[in-house]
Motif scaffolding. Sequence first.
Motif, PDB file in Angstrom:
ATOM      1  N   UNK B 200       0.944  -1.337   0.118  1.00 25.33           N
ATOM      2  CA  UNK B 200       0.028   0.031   0.153  1.00 25.33           C
ATOM      3  C   UNK B 200       0.800   1.178  -0.077  1.00 25.33           C
ATOM      4  N   UNK B 201       2.040   1.077   0.490  1.00 24.78           N
ATOM      5  CA  UNK B 201       3.131   2.398   0.446  1.00 24.78           C
ATOM      6  C   UNK B 201       3.270   2.876  -0.906  1.00 24.78           C
ATOM      7  N   UNK B 202       3.189   1.937  -1.940  1.00 27.63           N
ATOM      8  CA  UNK B 202       3.223   2.648  -3.337  1.00 27.63           C
ATOM      9  C   UNK B 202       2.088   2.636  -4.131  1.00 27.63           C
ATOM     10  N   UNK B 203       0.910   2.444  -3.377  1.00 27.38           N
ATOM     11  CA  UNK B 203      -0.536   2.419  -3.675  1.00 27.38           C
ATOM     12  C   UNK B 203      -0.812   1.331  -4.463  1.00 27.38           C
ATOM     13  N   UNK B 204      -0.311   0.141  -4.004  1.00 30.68           N
ATOM     14  CA  UNK B 204      -0.890  -0.870  -4.681  1.00 30.68           C
ATOM     15  C   UNK B 204      -1.747  -1.998  -3.586  1.00 30.68           C
ATOM     16  N   UNK B 205      -2.570  -1.202  -3.057  1.00 28.60           N
ATOM     17  CA  UNK B 205      -3.689  -1.834  -2.152  1.00 28.60           C
ATOM     18  C   UNK B 205      -3.235  -2.562  -1.039  1.00 28.60           C
ATOM     19  N   UNK B 206      -4.070  -2.875  -0.265  1.00 30.16           N
ATOM     20  CA  UNK B 206      -3.595  -3.474   1.101  1.00 30.16           C
ATOM     21  C   UNK B 206      -3.707  -2.439   2.452  1.00 30.16           C
ATOM     22  N   UNK B 207      -3.283  -2.883   3.269  1.00 32.56           N
ATOM     23  CA  UNK B 207      -3.337  -2.133   4.606  1.00 32.56           C
ATOM     24  C   UNK B 207      -2.364  -1.332   4.825  1.00 32.56           C
ATOM     25  N   UNK B 208      -1.298  -1.433   3.823  1.00 33.30           N
ATOM     26  CA  UNK B 208      -0.093  -0.421   4.107  1.00 33.30           C
ATOM     27  C   UNK B 208      -0.265   0.920   3.708  1.00 33.30           C
ATOM     28  N   UNK B 209      -1.520   1.101   2.702  1.00 33.96           N
ATOM     29  CA  UNK B 209      -1.622   2.440   2.396  1.00 33.96           C
ATOM     30  C   UNK B 209      -2.185   3.004   3.636  1.00 33.96           C
ATOM     31  N   UNK B 210      -2.842   2.679   4.476  1.00 38.41           N
ATOM     32  CA  UNK B 210      -3.338   3.445   5.863  1.00 38.41           C
ATOM     33  C   UNK B 210      -2.184   3.790   6.650  1.00 38.41           C
ATOM     34  N   UNK B 211      -1.324   2.678   6.835  1.00 36.34           N
ATOM     35  CA  UNK B 211      -0.385   2.732   7.747  1.00 36.34           C
ATOM     36  C   UNK B 211       0.834   3.820   7.557  1.00 36.34           C
ATOM     37  N   UNK B 212       1.055   3.791   6.159  1.00 37.48           N
ATOM     38  CA  UNK B 212       2.012   4.816   5.727  1.00 37.48           C
ATOM     39  C   UNK B 212       1.507   6.454   5.642  1.00 37.48           C
ATOM     40  N   UNK B 213       0.153   6.381   5.453  1.00 39.61           N
ATOM     41  CA  UNK B 213      -0.324   7.859   5.362  1.00 39.61           C
ATOM     42  C   UNK B 213      -0.537   8.338   6.929  1.00 39.61           C
ATOM     43  N   UNK B 214      -0.786   7.380   7.658  1.00 42.70           N
ATOM     44  CA  UNK B 214      -0.936   7.927   9.143  1.00 42.70           C
ATOM     45  C   UNK B 214       0.446   8.321   9.594  1.00 42.70           C
ATOM     46  N   UNK B 215       1.501   7.514   9.440  1.00 43.25           N
ATOM     47  CA  UNK B 215       2.926   7.791   9.971  1.00 43.25           C
ATOM     48  C   UNK B 215       3.208   9.066   9.352  1.00 43.25           C
ATOM     49  N   UNK B 216       2.921   9.334   7.976  1.00 41.46           N
ATOM     50  CA  UNK B 216       3.416  10.607   7.353  1.00 41.46           C
ATOM     51  C   UNK B 216       2.793  11.776   8.131  1.00 41.46           C
ATOM     52  N   UNK B 217       1.708  11.630   8.553  1.00 43.29           N
ATOM     53  CA  UNK B 217       1.093  12.716   9.313  1.00 43.29           C
ATOM     54  C   UNK B 217       0.886  12.749  10.971  1.00 43.29           C
ATOM     55  N   UNK B 218       2.035  11.915  11.008  1.00 46.08           N
ATOM     56  CA  UNK B 218       2.370  11.754  12.556  1.00 46.08           C
ATOM     57  C   UNK B 218       0.844  11.451  13.432  1.00 46.08           C
ATOM     58  N   UNK B 219       0.215  10.633  12.866  1.00 49.42           N
ATOM     59  CA  UNK B 219      -1.032  10.000  13.567  1.00 49.42           C
ATOM     60  C   UNK B 219      -0.678   8.586  14.010  1.00 49.42           C
ATOM     61  N   UNK B 220       0.205   8.470  14.931  1.00 49.61           N
ATOM     62  CA  UNK B 220       0.922   7.326  15.330  1.00 49.61           C
ATOM     63  C   UNK B 220      -0.274   6.569  15.959  1.00 49.61           C
ATOM     64  N   UNK B 221      -1.003   7.046  16.766  1.00 49.54           N
ATOM     65  CA  UNK B 221      -2.065   6.217  17.368  1.00 49.54           C
ATOM     66  C   UNK B 221      -3.031   5.533  16.348  1.00 49.54           C
ATOM     67  N   UNK B 222      -3.291   6.183  15.188  1.00 47.39           N
ATOM     68  CA  UNK B 222      -4.021   5.456  14.224  1.00 47.39           C
ATOM     69  C   UNK B 222      -3.241   4.393  13.646  1.00 47.39           C
ATOM     70  N   UNK B 223      -2.042   4.656  13.247  1.00 48.81           N
ATOM     71  CA  UNK B 223      -1.145   3.948  12.620  1.00 48.81           C
ATOM     72  C   UNK B 223      -1.124   2.593  13.210  1.00 48.81           C
ATOM     73  N   UNK B 224      -0.868   2.559  14.540  1.00 48.18           N
ATOM     74  CA  UNK B 224      -0.696   1.383  15.700  1.00 48.18           C
ATOM     75  C   UNK B 224      -1.607   0.414  15.552  1.00 48.18           C
ATOM     76  N   UNK B 225      -2.927   1.074  15.395  1.00 49.16           N
ATOM     77  CA  UNK B 225      -4.039   0.052  15.240  1.00 49.16           C
ATOM     78  C   UNK B 225      -3.993  -0.896  14.011  1.00 49.16           C
ATOM     79  N   UNK B 226      -3.443  -0.122  12.892  1.00 50.06           N
ATOM     80  CA  UNK B 226      -3.521  -1.022  11.878  1.00 50.06           C
ATOM     81  C   UNK B 226      -2.081  -1.845  11.731  1.00 50.06           C
ATOM     82  N   UNK B 227      -1.295  -1.442  12.573  1.00 55.21           N
ATOM     83  CA  UNK B 227      -0.036  -2.340  12.804  1.00 55.21           C
ATOM     84  C   UNK B 227      -0.096  -3.507  13.435  1.00 55.21           C
ATOM     85  N   UNK B 228      -0.960  -3.154  14.669  1.00 59.08           N
ATOM     86  CA  UNK B 228      -1.168  -4.224  15.627  1.00 59.08           C
ATOM     87  C   UNK B 228      -2.173  -5.392  14.782  1.00 59.08           C
ATOM     88  N   UNK B 229      -3.097  -5.115  13.931  1.00 58.65           N
ATOM     89  CA  UNK B 229      -3.977  -5.831  13.086  1.00 58.65           C
ATOM     90  C   UNK B 229      -3.161  -6.732  12.372  1.00 58.65           C
TER      91      UNK B 229
END
Lengths: 270, 263
Positions: B200-229
């Motif tokens: 998802x980091x390069x836009x090819x689908x999947x959960x990585x899209x959310x993780x990279x975007x939340x990290x980019x915008x310093x929303x670690x709390x949101x990113x953490x939910x996705x990483x935990x899943x």
Amino acid sequence: MVTINTASFSSIATLSVIQMRNVSASYDSKSFVLKNVSMNVKRGSNYAIVGASGSGKSTLLKLMNGMMIPSDGVVLYNYQKPDLKNKQYRKSISKIGYIPQTLGLVKNSSVLDNVMIGGLPRLNSINSFFKNFPKEELQHAHDVLKLVGLDEKSNRKVHMLSGGEKRRVAIARALMQKPDILLADEIVSELDAVTAREIMDVIRDAQKKFNLTAIMIHHDMNLALEYANRVAVIKEGDKVLEIGVEGDKIIDFQTGDMSQKEILEMYNES
Amino acid sequence: MNPKNNLLIGAVIAIVVVMSYDVGVDPIAFAEGLPNLGIVLKEMTEFESEHWGTAFWAMLETIEMAFIGTILGVVISLPLSIFAARNISSKYVYAPLRALLAATRTFPSILWAILFVIVVGLGPFAGILAITLYTIGFISKLQYESIEAIDYDPVEATTAIGLSKLQLIRYVIIPESAPHLLSQILYMFDYNVRQTSILGIVGAGGIGFYIINYIKFFEYGKAAVFMLVVLITVLIIDWVSVKIRDKYIMKAQHGQQVKVKTN
Ligand SMILES: Nc1ncnc2c1ncn2[C@@H]1O[C@H](COP(=O)(O)OP(=O)(O)OP(=O)(O)O)[C@@H](O)[C@H]1O
Ligand SMILES: [Mg+2]
């Protein structure tokens, strides 16, 4: 030619199945394993071949079924020269029932699948690919499995069988070839005496039932004498107890011609 | 420990030190930056629980992508591995094919994902193609290696019987090389789920899209939910793989009598 008791060629039953003329074989094109060997295997004969380890017994069988090309001389099977690249010939060797020394079973497949392999040359590509076996082939497989005493275990994987049972599978696969000759390489050598005789009896029954010509390599001279009616001894070295052309390593005699004691004496000398 | 070993260890340490200097390894920067990690970790523990649902669906998409890619890749690998096996195919077939397969393995799937995003556009399909390609390269190699390692005796025996090449492949090569296949597929699926999680980091689908975007915008709390899943999913898949392996593969390889340890 090796045989002296040349029977009359008047009936088709006495015709050669396999003829070897002045055959030499080599694995490294430097030294010969077999040199100038001639042999004439007549239809219906029941040969045993014995000889010391490394004397070239397995090599002899591989020459007969075309797995090895002689470096000199000719081998003919039903008066044909072997050529595994030739489809027509492949069809014809599918009637040489061959049991190699290592048996060559597919260990992860079932008993039945291993036996069916013997009948594959009769099947077309599509049917064999999809394991779509005609009824009569399945019936034949069932018959040969019954003959070797494994019909109850036909779905068992081969790697779960005992040594004796594995040999029965190999026999069944060879019989599935609907062979006119059976070549078996030390099939009972690693078995205990009782099991060895059980297996040899199975083969004897099959020979009777299917009217098979047989060439069996034996480790144990006593078994050879008991089950074969001709024995060929492959001898090492130059000392040639010759019956046949010069240079022959093969001594060939009918088991009835000499007493057991004489034969064993001669064998031990060699 | 003999002197030769000491010398070798000393040499390896020296090389590591020299190389570290060369690429600019800086322990002081690490020590100074450590408090930042503390901040991130603290923010990460502040889960924003309204995101669990989104995370779940994103993970499901990731698993679907990995599954499709794995299966497609395996199906394509099977015939390819036969053409790539040196003991079956001609040199003119296996040599170029092996080079091609090696090329697909050279780059991680994320690079292939970038390429496929260019080809088919953003979204999971690009990711599936990348996973498929990588799986082909990997499974084909594992399979042609196990084909090349099979016992030669049955090959010789059945050739003497007069089997055609196709019959040889169907009745000897495949049964003799397949026992490892299930375990390879499980391993590959496990690996592909983790790979797909970052595509998802390069836009090819999947959960990585959310993780990279939340990290980019310093929303670690949101990113953490996705990483935990992702973490939980990977652990579950790992556990299921072990169960499947014990049940089917141990038995197939060692006969029925193997006792699977239950705890
Ligand atoms: N594939 C091979 N490559 C090279 N040399 C071989 C090969 N197979 C057999 N030989 C050699 O040829 C000779 C005869 O081998 P062969 O297997 O025919 O003997 P054998 O009489 O069957 O022996 P055994 O009773 O031990 O089975 C041996 O010296 C052996 O080392
Ligand atoms: Mg031998």
